[in-house]
Design a protein around this motif. Structure first.
Motif, mmCIF file in Angstrom:
data_model
loop_
_atom_site.group_PDB
_atom_site.id
_atom_site.type_symbol
_atom_site.label_atom_id
_atom_site.label_comp_id
_atom_site.label_asym_id
_atom_site.label_seq_id
_atom_site.Cartn_x
_atom_site.Cartn_y
_atom_site.Cartn_z
ATOM 1 N N ASN A 112 -0.386 1.724 -6.304
ATOM 2 C CA ASN A 112 -0.254 2.428 -7.587
ATOM 3 C C ASN A 112 0.820 3.512 -7.579
ATOM 4 O O ASN A 112 0.991 4.228 -8.553
ATOM 5 N N PHE A 113 1.557 3.647 -6.475
ATOM 6 C CA PHE A 113 2.749 4.469 -6.549
ATOM 7 C C PHE A 113 3.726 3.724 -7.457
ATOM 8 O O PHE A 113 3.937 2.517 -7.283
ATOM 9 N N PRO A 114 4.322 4.421 -8.427
ATOM 10 C CA PRO A 114 5.188 3.718 -9.398
ATOM 11 C C PRO A 114 6.352 3.042 -8.674
ATOM 12 O O PRO A 114 7.222 3.728 -8.137
ATOM 13 N N ILE A 115 6.343 1.742 -8.683
ATOM 14 C CA ILE A 115 7.299 1.018 -7.851
ATOM 15 C C ILE A 115 8.732 1.227 -8.320
ATOM 16 O O ILE A 115 9.692 1.077 -7.567
ATOM 17 N N VAL B 111 0.855 -1.193 0.000
ATOM 18 C CA VAL B 111 0.000 0.000 0.000
ATOM 19 C C VAL B 111 0.888 1.240 0.000
ATOM 20 O O VAL B 111 1.827 1.299 0.777
ATOM 21 N N PRO B 112 0.661 2.240 -0.829
ATOM 22 C CA PRO B 112 -0.304 2.266 -1.920
ATOM 23 C C PRO B 112 0.307 1.606 -3.148
ATOM 24 O O PRO B 112 1.428 1.911 -3.544
ATOM 25 N N LYS C 72 10.066 3.948 -8.749
ATOM 26 C CA LYS C 72 10.617 5.097 -8.025
ATOM 27 C C LYS C 72 11.081 4.702 -6.628
ATOM 28 O O LYS C 72 11.586 5.530 -5.877
#
Ligand SMILES: [Ca+2]
Ligand SMILES: [Ca+2]
Ligand SMILES: [Ca+2]
Ligand SMILES: [Ca+2]
Ligand SMILES: [Ca+2]
Ligand SMILES: [Ca+2]
Lengths: 271, 271, 271, 271, 271, 271
Positions: free
Chosen positions: F206-209, F203-204, F211
Motif C-alpha cells: 500500500n505504499f503508493p507505487i 511488500v508493503p 512514488k
C-alpha cells in the motif's frame, strides 16, 4: 589515581606450559564473572557512590586489588602459552594424538591474534563487555550483585582447580579461592548497611510502599503444576522485609482480557 | 511444556500514547535486568537443576509468571506507540517543540524497524543477550543472582514510576513493583537452603577448604588510601561463614617479583 | 558503483581439504583485522573523505581490491571444507584419533549452520562487527589505523603460514603477504600528507594548542616502578611533533582530592 | 599490583550539571578509543611482552596512568549527572523546551540503570568490549595501534571541547588533550625500536621474505577509475621498508577463473 | 574480483543537510536488513554455492549492485551531515528549540567519532554484525531469507520516505524502493528452483522423511486459547509440500514426565 | 499469561551422555535460528499485531509451543552433559585419545560456567541476542521471515541428526523435524493473507507505487560477468507481483558522478 608496582600479590608461575588450560583460565580473567568485571565493577560503584566514608573506601580498596588479579591471571596465561605449538593441526594429530588434541582444543586466537599471549575474552573467546558490570547507585542492590559475582567466581575457580594438576597453577588458584572467600564474606557483611539504616528490603525501600499494589506483594502464585513450592518458607510465615506474611496460591487468578490490537498510522504499512 | 492464555495477569493499558516513555519502558522488558532475563534465567536454572522438589518447583513456578510479565510490558509498549509520529523530525520541531522533542528522544527503531511495536532491546536499543542469564548449577549462588536481579529490577521500575504520570502505566508499574517485592523476599528466603544443609558459605562450600590458601581468607587488605574501611564490620569480628575472624591490613604486603617475559616460538613473530 | 568479475586476483585452491585450517583462516576473513574490515574501512574513509583527489582515489582503489581478498578467502575456505566430516564426534574419535581431533577442533557452525561454507566470523566464531572499522574524517589518524591494520593482518597471515603445509594454501598466503607488504608501505608513505600540509602532529594539529594544558604535553610520568622507561628516546630530547622537549618524572605529582560524593534526586533511590 | 590513591591527577569538576554532555563524554570513557581501551590495552601488551626492560616499563608506566583517566572521566560524568531530571519527558517538553531537549537527548540508562552515574559504555550506549584491545605480541605493530588510539582519542576530545563551554569540563579536557599529545609523540618515538633492530618493515620483518610473492609486493594496482592515485608517493620511488620500488598499474591484470562450486557430503543437504 | 567506478547508480544528493534524518538513514545502511547485509549475504551465498550456472550468476550479479547501494547511502549520509552542529546541546536548546531538538536527536557518534561522516551502524548506533547474514548452502532456504530481507528492507525505506520531505533524499529512496521491488520479485521467482527439482518442501527435502516423526508433521496444535486459528487454511486441507493434510488439535496431548534432575560429577559443586 | 506443566511434549532422553554433541545441540537451542528465536519472535509478532483474529491466534498458539521446544532441548543438553569429564585435558589426552578429543571439542563453558548445564548460547558459545528476532508489524514480511526460520532450523536439525547415532537423541530430533515440517507448511500457507487482501507484493503493497522509480522496478541489471542469469525466469516474463514484466540488462547504465567531498565545520578537525 592508580599506581602500578612490578610485583604480583602471589606467585603466579606454572610448572609447565599448557595451552589447553590457558584457554580455560580465560574464563576467570575475561568472562562474565572474571576479574576484569569485578575490578571495573567496584570502580564504577565507587565513582558513582553517594555515601562518603567507609563504604566508598571499601570499594576503592578492593577494586584496586582486583586489577592486580587481572594481572596475575594474564601473566599466568602468557606463561601457560609459552610453548604453544604452531604447526598444522591435522598433521600434528597424525603424528601425535596428544598434540592433535591440544591444537584442536586450544583457543586458536591465542596463537593467531595474540602470538601466545593473554586476551580480554572468556574461555569461549567472547570479548569481555561493559554490560557485565552492575553499578546502580543503590548499595544494597549492588552489594548483592557483588556477593553473587564472588560466588560465581569462586565456583568457577573451584571447577578449574580440578582441570589441572599443575602445582604452580593450583597454587595461584588456591590464593584466588581464599580471596574470593574473603570477598564473599565481606559483601555479605557489608550488606548490613541495612542495620545502619542506609537501605532496607524491599530495595529500594524508600519508594513509597503505598504506591505499590500491596495485594500482590507477598503472595506466591504458582504458574507451574509442581506442588512442592508450597512447602517452602517462601509460602507462609513472615517475610524477610518484616512487612508482611507470605501466602500461597496454587494457581493464578483469572486475568484481564488481552487489549485489542493496536492501529498505528497507516504509513507504517503494517497489516 | 508452556501454555498461553489470551489474558494478562494485570491490566496493562495507558491513558494515552507516549513514544518517549515506550522507549524507557524497554529497559525493564529487554534490558540486563528486564523480564526476558528473569523469565529465561529461572527457566535455565530449573532445566539445569540437580535438586528435585520444592526448589525446582519454585523455579518453574516463577519462571512462567515472568514470561507473562514480558508479555504485559510488550503489550503496554505497543499501546504507548500507537500514535507514534512519522513525519520529519526537524520540521516537526519547527512546528511544535514538544513534537520535536518526542521525535528526537524516541527509539527510532520503534518506528523504522517495528512499525510502532515493542522490541527485544533495552532503553538504549541494545539487543537483549543470553549472557545476561546466570545459571551455574549451584543454587545458593544462583538465588543470590536472582535476589540481585529482582533488586535491580525493582529499582528501575521505581525510577520509571516518576518518569510518567499516566495512570494506566503507573497502575501496571505498581503491580510489577509488588511482584518484585515478593520475588526479592522469596529469593532471600530461598537462600536459606543453607539451613537445610544443601549449601553453605563460602560458595561452593564443599570444595575442600584445606586446598585454599587460608592465610588470605579473612583479611581485608587495603589497596587504596582511605582509612574508613577499617571501621566496617568486615574488618574485625567473626565472619558470616562462621569459619574465621576478619582482620585488617592497612596496606598490602610486598609481593613477588613479576616473572620474566615469555619467549614463545619465533614463528609467532613477536618482538 | 561496484562491479564483479568471476575471476580471482590470484589462484586460490588447496591441495586437499582441511576443516581445521578452514577455521583458522576465518581470522583473516572475518576477524578484527581481516579482509572485511579493510574492505569496508577504506570504503567508509573514502565516502566520508573531505579531500578530493589522490587520497580519495587511493582509498577507492585499494578498497575494491580488498573486497576481492574477502572473496578469495571465502572461496578457499569453502574448498577446505569440501570434505567436512559429519558423523558423531565421539564415535569418530574412537575409530580414528585424527578424525576425532578434526571434529573436535573444527568450527562446528561451519557444518551445522553453513553446510560446509565460509562465514562472516573470526576463528573463534565471533561475528564480524562494524565497530572494527575506523573512519574518523581525519586522514592522518585514519592512515595510522590503516597501517596498523595491515601490520596486524600480515602478522596473522605469517602465523597462519606455519599452521599448514598445503602448497595451494601457502601459495594464496604468499600472495596476501605480498599485498600486505605493499599496503603497509603505502599507508606509511601516504601518512606523509604531513609533508603537504594537510595535517600534522599532534593529531588534530589545527586544534588551538594554546587551549591544551601545555605543562603536561611532553612529560613522561611514571605510574609504575620500573626505571627503564627513563632511558627511552621518549624521555628526553626533541619531540616528533617538533613543538617541545620530552622530560621525565619518576613518579606522579600529588593530585587533587577526590570530589565529594554526588547527591542526585532522591527519586533515583540511591543509598 | 595496582594501588589506588583517593586523588585525581587533575581537577575534574564541572561548573554546572549537564546530562547531555555527560552522555557525550561517555565516548572517551567507554568508547572504542576511550580510556578503558588504552588502560587495558597497555596492560595486556605489558603482560604479554617478550622484551624485558624499557619497553615493558613504558607500557606499565602509562597503563596505570590511563586507569586514572578512566576514573577522572567517571567522576566527572557522575557530577554532570548530579541534577539529572527524572520527570516525564513529554510533560517536561511542554513546560520547558530546554528541559524537553535535555530529557530527549540524554542517555536514558544514565537515569534508569545507573541512577545518575557513569557507565562502561560509549556515547550511544554500546557497552565497552574486549575486542577494542590490540595486543599482538609484536611491538612495532602494537605501537602503531597505540599511536592510532591516541590520535583518534585526541581527535574526539578536541571535538568534545566545542560541545560545551563549561569551564570546569574544558579544564579537564585541556589536560587530557595534553596527555594525548604526549602519548602520540611517545608511541611514534617508541616505534623507533626499528632503529634498535627489534623489528622492521614490513611487519613482521623476520618472516622469510622469499616466501612472499614478491612480484606483488610494491605494486599499486588501481581497482577504481580515479587516476589521481598515480601521483602519490606510493606509486613510484623507493619504498619505506627500503627493500623495493613502488610501481603503478592502472588496472588489474586478468585474474584466474573462479574455482568450480564445491560438492560437500550430501547429508549437509545443500542444493 | 570487484572493481569500483567513481559513479553512483542513481543521484544521491539531499536538498539540504539534516543530521536527524542522517541517523534514521543509517538503518538501511548498517541495520539488520540494510544494504551491508544483503551485499555480503549474496556474496557469501555465491562463494558457498554448490550449483554452478544461473543461480550463482544471479547471486554474483545482485551482490555487487548492493555494494553500490551501500555506497549511495554512505555518500548521502555524509552529505546530510555536512552542516552538523557542534555546539553545546543545552545552550543550543536555549537559543533555538529546533537546534536543541536536532542536537538531542542526532547520532552523537556521527559528530564525535566520525566527524560528520557515515558509519557501519544502525539507526540506534548498534554496529553491523556478521550474524545478520544467512548463507546455509541450501538455496531454497536462502532465497526465502533473501525475499524476507528485501521485504523488511523495502518496508523500512517506505517508512523513512515519510520521515523527510527533502526532494533529493526522496528521489534516492524512490530508486531504492524500485530496486527492492525488483529484488522481492526476483527472489520469489528464483525460489522456483523447486520447479527444476533442485529442492522442495519441506526444506531440506532430501532428508529421508521416514526418519521424521510423521504423526506430528501436519497437525496444528494450539498452545494458546484463541479458537480463531482453527479457521485458517493451515488447519485443514492439503499441505503446501503436497505430502499431507493439515489437521487441528484444540489443545496439546498429555506430554511425557519431566526427566529427573541430573547428577553430574560432584567436583562441579552444584547443589 | 503463560503457564507451565512439568511435562515435555515429546520424550527427551539420551541413551548415553555425550558432551560433544551437547555443544552441537546448543545451535538449535540458542543459535540465530534456534528455538529461543522462534519462541520470542512469534511472541513479539503477536504482541505487536494489528490484525485481530486467526492470525494473532496462530502466533500465540505456536509461540507457546516453541517455548516448550526450548525446554526440551535444554533438558536434553543437561542430560547429555551429565557425565562431563572435569580432569586436565592434556593429561586426559595422554591417557585416552578419545577422552582427549572430548575435552578438546566440548564447550568449555558448559563445564566452567554452567557446571554441566545448558546455556542460552549457540554451538560456538555466542550468546543468543535480541537482534535475531524479526517483528516488523507487517505480517506478509514477517511470515516470510518465519518460513525462513523454520527452513534454516529444520536444515540444522537434519545435519545434527547425522552427528549422533544415539537413539534417544535421534528420537527427539525426529520429533523436531516433524514440527518444523508443520511450521514451514503453515507459514507458507499463512502467507496467503495475500488472498484475503491483507497485504500483497511488493511488500508493503500500500505504499503508493507511483512514488517508486518505476523504470527500475523490474529490470535485472547484471553487475557481474556471468551470462547465466539471463536464462532465469527472473529475467523475462511477468513478475510475481502481477504488476510488470521482467527485463534484462547485461551491464549497468552509466551512473551519475560521485558528489564532491563534503566540507563540514572545521572544528571537527577533519583533513
Ligand atoms: Ca578477585
Ligand atoms: Ca517480573
Ligand atoms: Ca588484503
Ligand atoms: Ca588517556
Ligand atoms: Ca538494495
Ligand atoms: Ca520449534
Amino acid at each position: 589515581m592508580y599506581f602500578h608496582r612490578q610485583e604480583l600479590q602471589h606467585k603466579s608461575k606454572p610448572s609447565k606450559p599448557d595451552a589447553l588450560f590457558a584457554r580455560r583460565l580465560q574464563e576467570v580473567l575475561g568472562g562474565q564473572y572474571g576479574e576484569i568485571t569485578v575490578a571495573l565493577q567496584y570502580g564504577f560503584q565507587a565513582w558513582n557512590s553517594h555515601l562518603p566514608g567507609k563504604y566508598r573506601d571499601l570499594l576503592f580498596g578492593i577494586g584496586a586489588e582486583e586489577m592486580g588479579h587481572v594481572e596475575m591471571l594474564a601473566v599466568m596465561i602468557a606463561q601457560l602459552l609459552e610453548k604453544t605449538p604452531i604447526q598444522g593441526a591435522e598433521d600434528a594429530a597424525k603424528a601425535d594424538p596428544v598434540l592433535g588434541a591440544v591444537i584442536g582444543g586450544m583457543d586458536v586466537q591465542h596463537a593467531i591474534v595474540a602470538g601466545a599471549g593473554a586476551r580480554a575474552v572468556d574461555s569461549n573467546g567472547n570479548p569481555w563487555q561493559g554490560s557485565y558490570i552492575t553499578a546502580s547507585g543503590n548499595l544494597l542492590a549492588d552489594f548483592t550483585a557483588n556477593a553473587n559475582a564472588e560466588m560465581q567466581g569462586r565456583l568457577q575457580v573451584a571447577r578449574l582447580y580440578h582441570m589441572t594438576d599443575d602445582h604452580g597453577v593450583r597454587d595461584l588458584l588456591s590464593f584466588l579461592l581464599a580471596r574470593d572467600t574473603m570477598h564473599q564474606n565481606q559483601w555479605i557483611r557489608a550488606a548490613e548497611l541495612r542495620a545502619e539504616g542506609h537501605e532496607d528490603l524491599p530495595v529500594p525501600s524508600n519508594f513509597p510502599i503505598s504506591k505499590e499494589y500491596r495485594e500482590a506483594s507477598y503472595e506466591y502464585i504458582n504458574f507451574s503444576d509442581g506442588a512442592g513450592a508450597a512447602e517452602g518458607t517462601w509460602a507462609s510465615g513472615p517475610t524477610p522485609d518484616g512487612k508482611g506474611e507470605f501466602s500461597y496460591r496454587a494457581e493464578p487468578n483469572k486475568g484481564v482480557p488481552m487489549p485489542p490490537a493496536t492501529q498505528p498510522d497507516s504509513r507504517f504499512y503494517g497489516t
